[in-house]
Structure formats: C-alpha cells, structure tokens
Design an enzyme around this catalytic site. Structure first.
Site, PDB file in Angstrom:
ATOM      1  N   CYS A   1      13.637 -18.546  14.552  1.00 35.42           N
ATOM      2  CA  CYS A   1      13.532 -19.605  13.028  1.00 35.42           C
ATOM      3  C   CYS A   1      11.509 -19.499  12.899  1.00 35.42           C
ATOM      4  CB  CYS A   1      13.326 -21.363  12.800  1.00 35.42           C
ATOM      5  SG  CYS A   1      12.179 -21.323  14.541  1.00 35.42           S
TER       6      CYS A   1
ATOM      7  N   ASP B   1     -15.894  26.227  -3.309  1.00 36.28           N
ATOM      8  CA  ASP B   1     -15.464  26.143  -2.284  1.00 36.28           C
ATOM      9  C   ASP B   1     -15.691  25.395  -1.191  1.00 36.28           C
ATOM     10  OD1 ASP B   1     -18.196  26.801  -2.142  1.00 36.28           O
ATOM     11  OD2 ASP B   1     -17.553  28.897  -1.164  1.00 36.28           O
TER      12      ASP B   1
ATOM     13  N   ASP C   1     -21.582  23.426  -3.767  1.00 42.08           N
ATOM     14  CA  ASP C   1     -20.409  23.187  -4.992  1.00 42.08           C
ATOM     15  C   ASP C   1     -20.884  21.795  -5.333  1.00 42.08           C
ATOM     16  OD1 ASP C   1     -20.541  25.712  -5.716  1.00 42.08           O
ATOM     17  OD2 ASP C   1     -18.850  25.355  -4.927  1.00 42.08           O
TER      18      ASP C   1
ATOM     19  N   ASP D   1     -16.365  28.557  -9.424  1.00 43.38           N
ATOM     20  CA  ASP D   1     -17.513  29.195  -8.129  1.00 43.38           C
ATOM     21  C   ASP D   1     -16.992  30.565  -7.630  1.00 43.38           C
ATOM     22  OD1 ASP D   1     -19.881  29.605  -6.845  1.00 43.38           O
ATOM     23  OD2 ASP D   1     -18.439  29.173  -5.009  1.00 43.38           O
TER      24      ASP D   1
ATOM     25  N   CYS E   1       6.168  -9.418  -9.390  1.00 42.83           N
ATOM     26  CA  CYS E   1       5.548  -9.454  -7.816  1.00 42.83           C
ATOM     27  C   CYS E   1       4.011  -9.225  -7.590  1.00 42.83           C
ATOM     28  CB  CYS E   1       6.911  -9.435  -6.761  1.00 42.83           C
ATOM     29  SG  CYS E   1       8.275 -10.586  -6.808  1.00 42.83           S
TER      30      CYS E   1
ATOM     31  N   CYS F   1       9.594  -7.323  -8.116  1.00 41.89           N
ATOM     32  CA  CYS F   1       9.782  -6.725  -9.446  1.00 41.89           C
ATOM     33  C   CYS F   1       8.361  -5.946  -9.773  1.00 41.89           C
ATOM     34  CB  CYS F   1      10.475  -7.108 -10.695  1.00 41.89           C
ATOM     35  SG  CYS F   1       9.377  -8.874 -10.499  1.00 41.89           S
TER      36      CYS F   1
ATOM     37  N   CYS G   1       9.211 -19.794  16.082  1.00 42.20           N
ATOM     38  CA  CYS G   1       9.698 -18.726  17.456  1.00 42.20           C
ATOM     39  C   CYS G   1       8.301 -17.553  16.716  1.00 42.20           C
ATOM     40  CB  CYS G   1      11.124 -18.366  17.182  1.00 42.20           C
ATOM     41  SG  CYS G   1      12.473 -18.965  18.191  1.00 42.20           S
TER      42      CYS G   1
END
Length: 834
Positions: A103, A727, A731, A520, A29, A26, A106
């Site tokens: 676990c 473009d 600019d 432009d 968290c 949520c 590992c």
C-alpha cells in the site's frame, strides 16, 4: 501552501528538470499535467510528451536548493492525480525494483528510509511500478548502491538495482535487469490480464453469433451478471481509478469516457435483469465486457508499438559497456566503468566495445562506428586518432588514453540530444492541445444530447442509453495526443541511426520546408585537408628561405592551411629545424603574423594584401589568377616591417572536393532546394568548386562575421526557409542566423549549440537525408492528425445516430491510437536515397 523556491534576495539560476509521468492515458491528461506544472512558482516553461510519458520543465530557482524545485514539481503532478519520478540530469541517480510493498504506507516508509541515507538528496517510490528513484549529491558507486539496498532491507522490503544502461553480463557479475526488461515483464502481465478478460467475455459474445446461425441460446442472467461484473470491476478497475483522479482534478480523460460508458451499459443490464426476472433479451452485459477487454487489448498494443518508437534510444544505451580494462604501471586490470577517469589508459581487445572517448596511443585497427555516426564501413584507426565510446574495435589491440567518461562522452551526449528532441513538442502540437483540452467535455455533452434526443424521438430507454454509450466509447482523445509525438519519436530515432541528430521538435518541423541551403566550402564541401599545391617566391627572394619563413610563421597554428605549410617544409628539408618565431597572433578573416629573426612577417589573404596596399609583382599576380582559376586558395607571404613592406612569396593551397558533394547538390536540386556557396575563400577558388558541383550562386571572400549577414540577406531575397550547413568551426554566427543550422560534427565535437541539426559524419549527402527525414516525418504527422480528426468526426455522428453498437465502437476506439502509432513506425523503413 507551496514551499518557496528561493529566499528573498537570493540570486536565481535557470534550471531544467525532467520527470517521468505515470497514469496518463490521453492528450487531456498531458494537458492537465502541463497546466499543473506551469502553476508552480518560478516555472517559465513546461511541456509534457504523451508518447514518452515525460515532462520537461524550465524554471528559475535557487541554485543552492535544487531539491526544492523538484519537490514542488512532483507535488504538483501528484495533486493533479498522476505520479512523477524525477530524472537526474547526470549520473547522480539510482533506481531500484522494490518488493514487498502492499500500500501507499509502504512506499512512504521506504522513501523516508532512503532519504536518511547520507548523500541522498531525494527519493521517490512508485507503488504502481514498484520502483524507487534515488537522487544523489555524490557519484553513484557500488558502495552507495549497497548502502541503499541495505536501508530498504532493514525496513523490511526487498531492493534490486535496476540498470539504466544495459549491457552484457560480465564473468564477475550478472547485470541487473534494465528498465526495458522490467517494462517487458509488465507488458506480459498486461497481456495475461487481457487474455483472462477475453476468456470471461467469450461466453457472453458467443450467443450473439449463434443467433446469426439460427441458434437461440443465452447464458442465464445470473451467469452473465457474474462474468460481466468480474470484467467490469476487476479488469476495468484501472479505468475507474484513473477516471476518479480526473474528476477529482475537475478534468476528464479517456478513462472517464470508458468508465461512464461501460458502467452505463452494465447498469442498464442490471436494471433490466431486476425488472424482468428470467428474461435475457434486454441484457447488454456483453457490451460492457467486450468494451473493457478491447480497450485494454488496444492499450497493450499501443504500449508495444510505443516501445518500438524508442528502439533508437535503447540501441544507443546498449552500446555502453559496463566495465573497462585499464593499464596502470604496465599492469592491466578489469574495473567497473564508473571507476575510469580522464587520462586513464584503456586497453580494448579485438571485438570489444570502446568504453570511453579517447585518443589511440598504441595499435592499429578498424573501428565500427555505424550506430554512432551512421558510417557503414569500419574506419581505420592508428596512433593519435580519436575514438568514440560505444564503437566496436576490429582486428587489432588498441591502447586508448581516455579523454571523456560518463555523461561527457560522445555517446552520452548523443543520447541526451535524441531524448531531449523526443521529449519536446512540435509547434503544431499546440493546436492539438487546444482541441484536446475541450474534447472530453464536448463528448460528454454530445452523449447527453444523444440520450435525450433518442428519448424524445420515442426510443426505448435501453436503445437511448446504448447509443449514448457508443458515443462515449468511440470518442478517442488518445489518437490526437499520440499523432505528433509518435511521429517525432520515430523520425528522430531513424535519423539518429543514420548519423543525423535533430536538436528539437521545432527543428524537425522547420526543416521540412527548407527552400535554400547555404554551404560553407572548406571542411563542408571539401575534405578540409589542404596541401601546398604551389609555392613561388618573388624575384630576388630565395625559394628555400621564403618557405622556411612561411613555415616559421605558421608553426604554432592548428589551422589546416598552417599544417600544410609546415608539412611541405618538413618534406622538402628532411628534418631541418624551423627558425624561431615569437609574438604570433591570428588576424580574424585575414591571416596570421609573427616575429621571425627580427622581422614582422605575415601570411594572409588577398583582402589583407589590399588593405595593406602592398604591390604584387606582375609575374606573381598573373600566376595567382591562373592558380585560382584551377580552384586553389591563394595566400601571400608579406614583410610588414616599416619601410621594407613587400610581398615575398605566393602560396597556393589545394583542397579535394568530397566524393559525395556533387551527389548532395544534385539530390537537393531534385528535391526542389536551391544550393548557395558562402565562403571566405577567394572568388576564383569558390567559382571553380561551384562549377564542379553545379552550384549557381556564389558569395566569396566573406568574413566569418559577414556570413551571418549573407544568410539573412538570402532569407529576405528568397522568401524561403534558409538552412546553413557548416563544419562548426567559424560558422556559428551563420548557423544561428539561418532558419535552421546544420553543423557537421567530428568524432568528438558532437553538436554545436547554434545548430538545429548535427551530422555525425562529414558527408554533405546527409544534408539532403536530414531534410528528407524531416519531410517524411511531417507527412506522418499530417496523416496521423488527419485520420485522428476524421475518425472522431465520422465515428461520433455514426454512434449518435445509432449506426454503431457499443462493441464496434469499443473496437474502433481501441485500434485508433494503435493505427496512429503503427503509421508513425513506418518511418523506420526510411532508407537514404543515392
């Protein structure tokens, strides 16, 4: 104590890191992870997106030890009770599905084994997802992938490479499963768990419906206890784990509310079963079981809907081929895409996807670029034309010289841009975050007041606890947390599919309120492919000689006007060599000059002509006025030699207005947006184009640096949000000065840093489309936030006053976040208006 990011006296560099976050349920968290990351030394900014489950962090760090920052970020997330996996900024990461882990010991062992492989800078193994992420300081290739797999196998586990960019399997190899495919497998497992929980819950619920039909039958108390306990502690174990992590971090989340609520319902039922043996009237086991089942079902639906919001990213990723066919010394061979280098010649057969960006060397064909630029029709390609990775070759065989590979291709840059936009938070999300930060504590207080209030009112303990449970269960911070990011993900996704790339969430939010668009002219509203419409020499100057001099001055320039002059000379002289030119230089905003045959010549604008105080012959001046009135751009060929300064010729350039330009202006006007033309061209040409398109306000003969000032003046005068559409060549200052810049990209120029929105096609109608998508996305955000707030404002009081039982509350909570994401998904139905 945290490991220092930098040694004393070390120069700092700003770095950006991204992490995949797991375990969030949520908005609370997401806020907790954000705060944990912000506390890491050197972090200047941290944002967490609940919908994408991704964190973006900016920090100052030692550039020679980037791993230190990543380790601290991962550690901070883990201390907050969640799991984090770093995301590499480029192609220096490998992912593996790990088998055989049981676990955390590992996963720790595998991390250490992988970290010892030469070339590995870090490894993270997620036990829950059974996935390993390995960071490398060398490019990932088949040999490195084999070494990593061998290291895991030697440690006693299994490793399978995960393909982050899925493509169809080739005859030689079968593509490894993508992360999306693994997520689909996990989703099927989740659905299986939900179905089993539902099967166990049904016997508890059916007797309730029997009572409505006059059938009085209940399962024995012991049977109810067994079924409810399996659901509560078996299928509800995930809520307890997440709730414990939240409590350990002195915070709260949705899982805490669910765990407390269902535990209370289960606990009061156990108490009643022990206090009244043989009676079933006061048992509420079905409430806890139904809530667990419904909430898990809602989470499955939510995850499924969230995956649909990322369809655009998956579709773009799917465009990346795995292999390429290269030609070396006349021999063609098929190689993995990672082995292709810039400059290599790639052969693309009909129907195949282009593996790299490049330029066509041989062949003619049509290329489908629809998923990259949004262009619905195939684009013709011939030698010297640029092509883009991921597009589909049509009917002809093409040989392409590679200009970009991997992370530098247009496609890869598009994907990064969309992913970054989806990972960012919109400004409105800050308000939601402040509310979410106090949401869970407030609900716990309301639940306690509900319990106490009913007890003081004389209600039974069972009634009081069930009403308090209903309050805990119906409160949903998830809907608040997903309201904004879900809409942004859907909006940026549909925009990307239509050829509109939105830089970040702030640009998306700003664009919805645009009131003025400054355009432009050349290359934005016109095709930007001018032709020499007229050329007239002054009295006493031979036209052919003047044209040769003009072409000589322009021969080394790539400017569109220069090409028009050189092409006109070539067309009229049929192969005659140009005079030599030297010491050529461009004069910004004015023109170009060069030495030709011992003379200093220049081609420039009327502004430059006036600054030089050169007299224009009356006949040429009159002709210039007529040509400008017709919409042509007029330049002058001038002799700059001291004592011999004179105007030698007039050059008029014509440029065609884009077919969709008038429609674009009309569409903006219908949306209540005013259009303004800002151009460096002469007033006559600017006014002619403006009249043709229906633009009322024109600013002509504006130098590139002055365009930014013009845009700032527009912002002050209009009092509205001003966008600048250009473009992307001259600019940049104006794009940066506007509230939001809209850059028109070409096939290889994906986005300008100064622009908030980039249009992948040079179609001015996409300006209106981008604003329309922004407006619709903004409306979805407002709708989602409205319903999320209203849902809680209505549902919580109803539950507190005993008007909702826990099962209805659970159902409402389960579907609240689903409805928010589903509403956002309606953006995928957007279609461009014409």
């Amino acid at each position: 104590m945290n490991e220092p990011l930098v040694a004393e006296g070390t120069d700092l560099a700003t770095r950006q890191a991204q992490l995949d976050i797991r375990g969030m349920t949520c908005a609370s968290c997401a806020m907790r992870v954000e705060k944990a990351l912000a506390k890491v030394p050197g972090v200047t900014r941290a944002t967490v997106n609940l919908a994408t489950e991704r964190a973006t962090v900016e920090a100052t760090a030692n550039p020679h030890d980037a791993g230190a920052l990543t380790r601290q970020l991962v550690s901070a997330v883990e201390k907050a009770g969640y799991e984090a996996t770093p995301i590499a900024a480029s192609e220096d990461t490998a992912s593996f599905a790990i088998g055989g882990m049981t676990c955390s010991a590992c996963s720790n062992r595998i991390e250490k084994v992988l970290a010892r492989v030469p070339g590995v800078t870090g490894a993270s193994v997620n036990l829950a997802t059974e996935e390993a992420s390995v960071r490398l300081d060398t490019p990932l290739d088949d040999a490195m992938r084999e070494r990593l797999v061998a290291a895991v196998q030697k440690a006693g586990y299994e490793a399978t490479p995960i393909n982050k960019t899925p493509a169809a399997p080739t005859p030689e190899t079968e593509a490894p499963p993508s992360r999306a495919a693994l997520a689909e497998i996990a989703a099927r497992r989740e659905l299986r768990a939900v179905l089993i929980a539902a099967v166990l819950t049904v016997p508890l619920v059916v007797p309730m419906f029997g009572h409505w039909l006059g059938l009085h039958w209940m399962l024995p108390a012991a049977a109810q206890f067994v079924l409810a306990s399996i659901v509560q502690f078996g299928f509800g174990a995930r809520f307890y784990r997440a709730a414990w992590k939240a409590v350990r971090a002195f915070s709260g989340n949705m899982d805490l509310l669910v765990a407390l609520g269902t535990s209370a319902a289960w606990g009061v039922s156990v108490y009643a079963m022990l206090a009244h043996p043989g009676e079933t009237a006061h048992l509420y086991f079905e409430a806890s079981a139904v809530v667990i089942t419904l909430v898990r079902f809602g989470k499955w639906l939510e995850a499924r809907a969230k995956r649909q919001t990322t369809d655009a990213i998956r579709a773009l990723n799917a465009l990346r081929p795995e292999r390429a066919r290269i030609r070396e010394h006349g021999v063609e061979r098929d190689v993995p895409l990672a082995q292709v280098r810039v400059g290599a010649v790639v052969v693309v057969r009909p129907g195949e996807r282009l593996p790299t960006d490049g330029v066509v060397l041989e062949g003619r064909s049509h290329v489908d670029e629809s998923l990259i630029t949004g262009e619905s029709l195939p684009v013709p390609k011939s030698p010297d034309d640029a092509v883009t990775a991921g597009s589909i070759n049509g009917e002809g065989l093409l040989a392409v010289r590679t200009s970009a590979v991997g992370a530098e291709t247009t496609l890869a840059r598009i994907i990064r841009l969309v992913e970054n936009a989806q990972a960012e938070k919109a400004p409105i999300q800050r308000l939601v975050d402040r509310v979410s930060a106090v949401f869970v504590p407030a609900i716990l207080v309301i639940a306690a007041l509900t319990l106490g209030g009913w007890l003081l009112a004389g209600a039974s303990f069972e009634t009081a606890i069930l009403n308090a449970v209903a309050v805990l269960v119906i409160a949903c911070p998830c809907a608040l947390g997903l309201a904004t990011p879900a809409a942004i993900m859907a909006g940026t996704g549909v925009a990307a599919r239509r050829g509109v790339l939105i830089k970040d969430a702030e640009a998306l939010e700003t664009a919805h309120d645009i009131g003025v668009v400054a355009f432009d002219k050349t290359g934005t509203l016109t095709l930007g492919q001018p032709t020499l419409a007229a050329f007239e020499a002054a009295d006493g100057v031979a036209r052919a000689d003047a044209l040769a001099l003009a072409a000589a001055v322009q021969q080394h320039s790539d400017h569109p006007l220069a090409k028009a002059v050189v092409n006109a000379f070539a067309a009229q002289t049929h192969g005659v060599a140009l005079p030599a030119a030297s010491q050529a230089r461009a004069v910004p905003g004015r023109g170009v000059e060069a030495d030709v045959g011992g003379r200093r010549l220049a081609i420039g604008s009327a502004r430059w002509l006036a600054e030089l105080k050169l007299a224009v012959p009356p006949a040429l001046a009159e002709r210039a006025q007529a040509l400008e009135a017709q919409g042509n751009t007029v330049s002058w060929l001038m002799d700059l030699n001291a004592g011999a300064q004179a105007v030698l010729a007039l050059l008029a350039f014509g440029d065609t207005v884009k077919p969709t330009a008038r429609e674009a202006i009309a569409r903006l006007k219908a949306m209540g947006i005013r259009s303004v033309l800002v151009t460096g061209d002469n007033a006559g040409s600017a006014q002619a184009v403006a009249a043709q398109l229906g633009i009322d306000e024109v600013h002509a003969q504006v130098l590139p640096d002055d365009k930014a000032r013009t845009v700032r003046d527009l912002k002050i005068r209009s009092g509205a949000i001003v966008a600048m559409a250009g473009d992307g060549i001259n600019d940049a200052p104006a794009l940066a000065a506007a509230d939001i810049g809209i850059a028109m990209a070409t096939g290889t120029d994906v986005a300008m840093h100064a622009a908030g929105i980039t249009l992948m096609r040079g179609d001015p109608a996409l300006v209106a489309a981008a604003i329309d998508i922004s407006r619709r996305t903004w409306r979805k955000i407002q709708q989602n936030l409205f319903w999320a707030f209203v849902y809680n404002l209505i549902g919580i009081p109803l539950a507190a006053f005993g008007l909702l039982n826990p099962m209805l509350a659970g159902a409402a909570m389960a579907f609240s976040s689903v409805s928010v994401v589903t509403n956002a998904l309606l953006l995928r139905t957007w279609r461009e208006r014409r």
